[in-house]
Design a protein around this motif. Structure first.
Motif, PDB file in Angstrom:
ATOM      1  N   VAL A 308       0.861  -1.192   0.000  1.00 39.96           N
ATOM      2  CA  VAL A 308       0.000   0.000   0.000  1.00 39.96           C
ATOM      3  C   VAL A 308       0.885   1.226   0.000  1.00 39.96           C
ATOM      4  N   LEU A 309       0.847   1.977  -1.087  1.00 34.53           N
ATOM      5  CA  LEU A 309       1.712   3.140  -1.223  1.00 34.53           C
ATOM      6  C   LEU A 309       0.939   4.432  -0.999  1.00 34.53           C
ATOM      7  N   ASP A 310       1.648   5.416  -0.479  1.00 38.42           N
ATOM      8  CA  ASP A 310       1.077   6.739  -0.288  1.00 38.42           C
ATOM      9  C   ASP A 310       0.636   7.318  -1.633  1.00 38.42           C
ATOM     10  N   GLU A 311      -0.467   8.074  -1.603  1.00 37.35           N
ATOM     11  CA  GLU A 311      -1.018   8.643  -2.839  1.00 37.35           C
ATOM     12  C   GLU A 311      -0.004   9.531  -3.547  1.00 37.35           C
ATOM     13  N   ASP A 312       0.759  10.315  -2.777  1.00 36.89           N
ATOM     14  CA  ASP A 312       1.746  11.196  -3.391  1.00 36.89           C
ATOM     15  C   ASP A 312       2.843  10.405  -4.089  1.00 36.89           C
ATOM     16  N   LEU A 313       3.234   9.271  -3.517  1.00 37.61           N
ATOM     17  CA  LEU A 313       4.234   8.428  -4.171  1.00 37.61           C
ATOM     18  C   LEU A 313       3.704   7.857  -5.484  1.00 37.61           C
ATOM     19  N   LEU A 314       2.447   7.427  -5.463  1.00 35.59           N
ATOM     20  CA  LEU A 314       1.857   6.831  -6.663  1.00 35.59           C
ATOM     21  C   LEU A 314       1.778   7.825  -7.816  1.00 35.59           C
ATOM     22  N   LYS A 315       1.622   9.106  -7.495  1.00 33.84           N
ATOM     23  CA  LYS A 315       1.542  10.127  -8.542  1.00 33.84           C
ATOM     24  C   LYS A 315       2.853  10.262  -9.310  1.00 33.84           C
ATOM     25  N   GLU A 316       3.928   9.715  -8.749  1.00 30.27           N
ATOM     26  CA  GLU A 316       5.243   9.847  -9.384  1.00 30.27           C
ATOM     27  C   GLU A 316       5.563   8.686 -10.320  1.00 30.27           C
ATOM     28  N   THR A 317       4.608   7.775 -10.548  1.00 27.69           N
ATOM     29  CA  THR A 317       4.874   6.610 -11.390  1.00 27.69           C
ATOM     30  C   THR A 317       3.944   6.573 -12.595  1.00 27.69           C
ATOM     31  N   ASP A 318       4.380   5.862 -13.646  1.00 24.94           N
ATOM     32  CA  ASP A 318       3.540   5.690 -14.833  1.00 24.94           C
ATOM     33  C   ASP A 318       2.699   4.422 -14.685  1.00 24.94           C
ATOM     34  N   GLU A 319       2.005   4.025 -15.767  1.00 25.38           N
ATOM     35  CA  GLU A 319       1.106   2.879 -15.710  1.00 25.38           C
ATOM     36  C   GLU A 319       1.850   1.561 -15.487  1.00 25.38           C
ATOM     37  N   GLY A 321       4.409   1.386 -13.366  1.00 21.89           N
ATOM     38  CA  GLY A 321       5.032   1.476 -12.055  1.00 21.89           C
ATOM     39  C   GLY A 321       6.421   2.080 -12.054  1.00 21.89           C
ATOM     40  N   LYS A 322       6.882   2.553 -13.209  1.00 22.66           N
ATOM     41  CA  LYS A 322       8.198   3.180 -13.296  1.00 22.66           C
ATOM     42  C   LYS A 322       8.107   4.647 -12.887  1.00 22.66           C
ATOM     43  N   LEU A 323       9.177   5.141 -12.279  1.00 20.50           N
ATOM     44  CA  LEU A 323       9.197   6.531 -11.845  1.00 20.50           C
ATOM     45  C   LEU A 323       9.165   7.484 -13.031  1.00 20.50           C
ATOM     46  N   LEU A 324       8.304   8.474 -12.940  1.00 22.36           N
ATOM     47  CA  LEU A 324       8.231   9.513 -13.958  1.00 22.36           C
ATOM     48  C   LEU A 324       9.360  10.512 -13.747  1.00 22.36           C
ATOM     49  N   PRO A 325       9.754  11.233 -14.789  1.00 21.27           N
ATOM     50  CA  PRO A 325      10.779  12.269 -14.601  1.00 21.27           C
ATOM     51  C   PRO A 325      10.224  13.453 -13.814  1.00 21.27           C
ATOM     52  N   ALA A 326      11.110  14.156 -13.138  1.00 20.54           N
ATOM     53  CA  ALA A 326      10.725  15.382 -12.437  1.00 20.54           C
ATOM     54  C   ALA A 326      10.609  16.508 -13.458  1.00 20.54           C
ATOM     55  N   GLU A 327       9.600  17.333 -13.270  1.00 21.15           N
ATOM     56  CA  GLU A 327       9.420  18.481 -14.146  1.00 21.15           C
ATOM     57  C   GLU A 327      10.028  19.708 -13.468  1.00 21.15           C
ATOM     58  N   ILE A 328      11.075  20.251 -14.073  1.00 21.95           N
ATOM     59  CA  ILE A 328      11.746  21.435 -13.541  1.00 21.95           C
ATOM     60  C   ILE A 328      11.184  22.650 -14.272  1.00 21.95           C
ATOM     61  N   ARG A 329      10.553  23.538 -13.514  1.00 23.74           N
ATOM     62  CA  ARG A 329       9.819  24.655 -14.103  1.00 23.74           C
ATOM     63  C   ARG A 329      10.555  25.971 -13.848  1.00 23.74           C
ATOM     64  N   TYR A 330      10.733  26.739 -14.901  1.00 20.94           N
ATOM     65  CA  TYR A 330      11.377  28.046 -14.813  1.00 20.94           C
ATOM     66  C   TYR A 330      10.301  29.115 -15.019  1.00 20.94           C
ATOM     67  N   ILE A 331      10.090  29.924 -13.995  1.00 18.68           N
ATOM     68  CA  ILE A 331       8.935  30.811 -13.964  1.00 18.68           C
ATOM     69  C   ILE A 331       9.371  32.263 -13.818  1.00 18.68           C
ATOM     70  N   LYS A 332       8.772  33.111 -14.608  1.00 19.51           N
ATOM     71  CA  LYS A 332       8.916  34.555 -14.432  1.00 19.51           C
ATOM     72  C   LYS A 332       7.702  35.025 -13.647  1.00 19.51           C
ATOM     73  N   GLU A 333       7.921  35.488 -12.434  1.00 22.97           N
ATOM     74  CA  GLU A 333       6.811  35.835 -11.547  1.00 22.97           C
ATOM     75  C   GLU A 333       6.139  37.127 -11.979  1.00 22.97           C
TER      76      GLU A 333
END
Length: 493
Positions: A308-319, A321-333
């Motif tokens: 049983v995995l935490d919901e936040d952990l599950l959001k980091e995997t694809d269909e 079960g492999k880890l998805l890449p991190a999205e690095i966002r560059y923002i102009k505020e």
């Protein structure tokens, strides 16, 4: 949220560690956001009930292209009416009666999680609405809040009271982003409501929640039901105090570099060492030895000892079960003349770091409710010095973006997984360790592959996430970089 200890006390049978919340690594808030978050954390609410002196109204004024100034102004055509001896010329009152709040409407599935905070049952403590009230103790027309980066705004009427609705950009469609505000002025009672609404609450539903809010007399109410005001004068005072703290922080030198001598207690995997605390300038043995007996790296969660995995952990995997890449966002505020915008996005592979950590009681007494915590620190060597990574990346003068955020769980250094639970909240505590007994805790973190050559593990429960501390130096870091040296995990931007 990360929980850590300041004080290590071994008294009788109990190892007691004082707890405090810690800021997540690489999730620093801007001053305005920090203040809004702290205010929204609790409901601060009160009012006066007496005849109004003058007529005040809420209005919004445009400032620049994307700014809105929300304020309460005195109606120039209003007439001053008779007032009691307790009333002042500006319409406030010296006599403030306690009140209680009733929220008459909540969307289906939304429940109260804390005082003044409401979220949906399927993701508690995330999104929803947070309600704040200001008591206008310095006069109704003192209320004035300037907002930039406003996508849209409009006047609204809530139960006959004037108000303003604001919407901010939600650049990435995050349902838990608080991208809406509703202000409502109650000049007859001398307070203003401020509602923070997340993207998982529609505009119509947020307005319906505001419509359902009622004030009720607090007579005979229990102390738990009575809520107290955040006085406007106190709010202004907090802004001034925050400004001073920021100025002091700018002049305070955070320790982000260390000599190799200061890190002389660095340990290897498989090495046992005492867990120490730093109290009143002295080292103190907590009665425990620790050892990182094993470290592994993986592309999925197959190493974790759970089904049983935490919901936040599950959001980091694809269909698969492999880890998805991190999205690095560059923002102009954004500000009053521009909306926030995404300058660029890049994706970086994530890995699971999995460690077995052994805790051994070195005393002749049983230790109970033992706090544990493992922090992955990003440390690199430059010109013979060790440097602590504070931010994922900083803009140069030529960059258009003003801040960068890692949108994945690898943004934080705190444990995303551990398999031993105890204490009142069944979180990161070992319930009991008998003399000579060893308890093994398995911990897991997500990291980006760009950080694999910088990873040190700190088991000091009082360690800051992005600074060197005397306490961490005493216990020492565990160098796990060698375990990350496999050619398969080398990565270049």
């Amino acid at each position: 949220m990360k929980m850590s200890a300041r004080v290590c006390k071994n008294s009788g049978r109990h190892l007691h560690l004082h707890m405090e919340t810690k800021q997540k690594w690489n999730t620093k808030l801007k001053p305005g956001r920090t203040l809004a978050a702290s205010i929204a954390a609790v409901i601060i609410f009160s009012t006066t009930v007496f005849a109004g002196v003058s007529i005040y109204r809420m209005q919004r004024e445009p400032v620049g292209k994307y700014g809105v100034d929300v304020k309460v102004v005195k109606d120039a055509d209003s007439q001053t009416v008779s007032k009691s001896a307790d009333d002042t010329e500006d319409g406030t009152s010296a006599a403030i009666e306690d009140v209680r709040l009733r929220v008459g409407y909540l969307p289906k599935g939304m429940v109260q999680t804390e005082e003044g905070k409401y979220s949906f049952e399927d993701h508690l403590y995330q999104g929803g609405v947070s309600i704040v009230f200001y008591r206008m103790d310095t006069g109704d027309s003192a209320f004035d809040m300037l907002h930039g980066d406003v996508l849209s705004s409009e006047n609204v009427t809530i139960n006959g009271h004037e108000g303003v609705y604001l919407e901010y950009p939600n650049l990435f469609g995050d349902e838990t982003a608080f991208n809406q505000r509703i202000y409502v002025a109650y000049p007859d009672l001398h307070y203003v409501m401020q509602m923070f609404a997340a993207a998982d609450v529609s505009k119509d539903e947020a307005l319906k929640i505001a419509e359902g809010i009622q004030l009720l007399p607090a007579k005979n109410a229990s102390e738990e039901d009575i809520v107290h005001a955040w006085n406007w004068s106190d709010y202004l005072g907090s802004l001034e105090e925050q400004k001073k703290e920021e100025q002091a922080a700018e002049s305070f030198e955070v320790k982000v570099t260390a000599s190799k001598q200061e890190m002389s207690h660095t340990h290897a995997i498989g090495e046992s060492f005492p867990l120490l605390s730093y109290e009143e300038g002295k080292a103190r043995d907590c009665g425990l030895s620790v050892k990182v007996s094993d470290v592994k790296i993986a592309d999925d969660y197959s190493l974790l000892q759970t089904t049983v995995l935490d919901e936040d952990l599950l959001k980091e995997t694809d269909e698969n079960g492999k880890l998805l890449p991190a999205e690095i966002r560059y923002i102009k505020e954004g500000n009053t003349d521009a909306l926030s915008e995404v300058v660029k996005i890049r994706k970086v592979p994530q890995k699971l770091i999995y460690a077995a950590v052994e805790y051994t009681n070195t005393t002749d007494k049983e230790l109970t409710d033992v706090l544990f915590f493992g922090t992955l620190q990003r440390i690199s060597e430059k010109n013979g010095e060790m440097h602590m990574m504070q931010e994922y990346e900083r803009p140069s003068k030529s960059d258009l973006w003003t801040r960068v955020e890692n949108a994945a769980l690898s943004r934080t250094d705190e444990m995303q997984y551990y398999d031993v639970h105890g204490g009142e909240r069944q979180n990161n505590y070992i319930t009991s360790i008998k003399p000579g007994e060893t308890v093994t805790v398995h911990m897991g973190w997500l990291v980006t592959v760009e950080e694999l050559d910088k990873l040190y593990l700190s088991l000091d429960t009082s360690a800051d996430s992005d600074t060197f501390t005397e306490s961490a130096f005493l216990t020492g870091y565990v160098d796990i970089r060698n375990e990350m040296g496999n050619e398969n995990y080398k990565y270049n931007k």
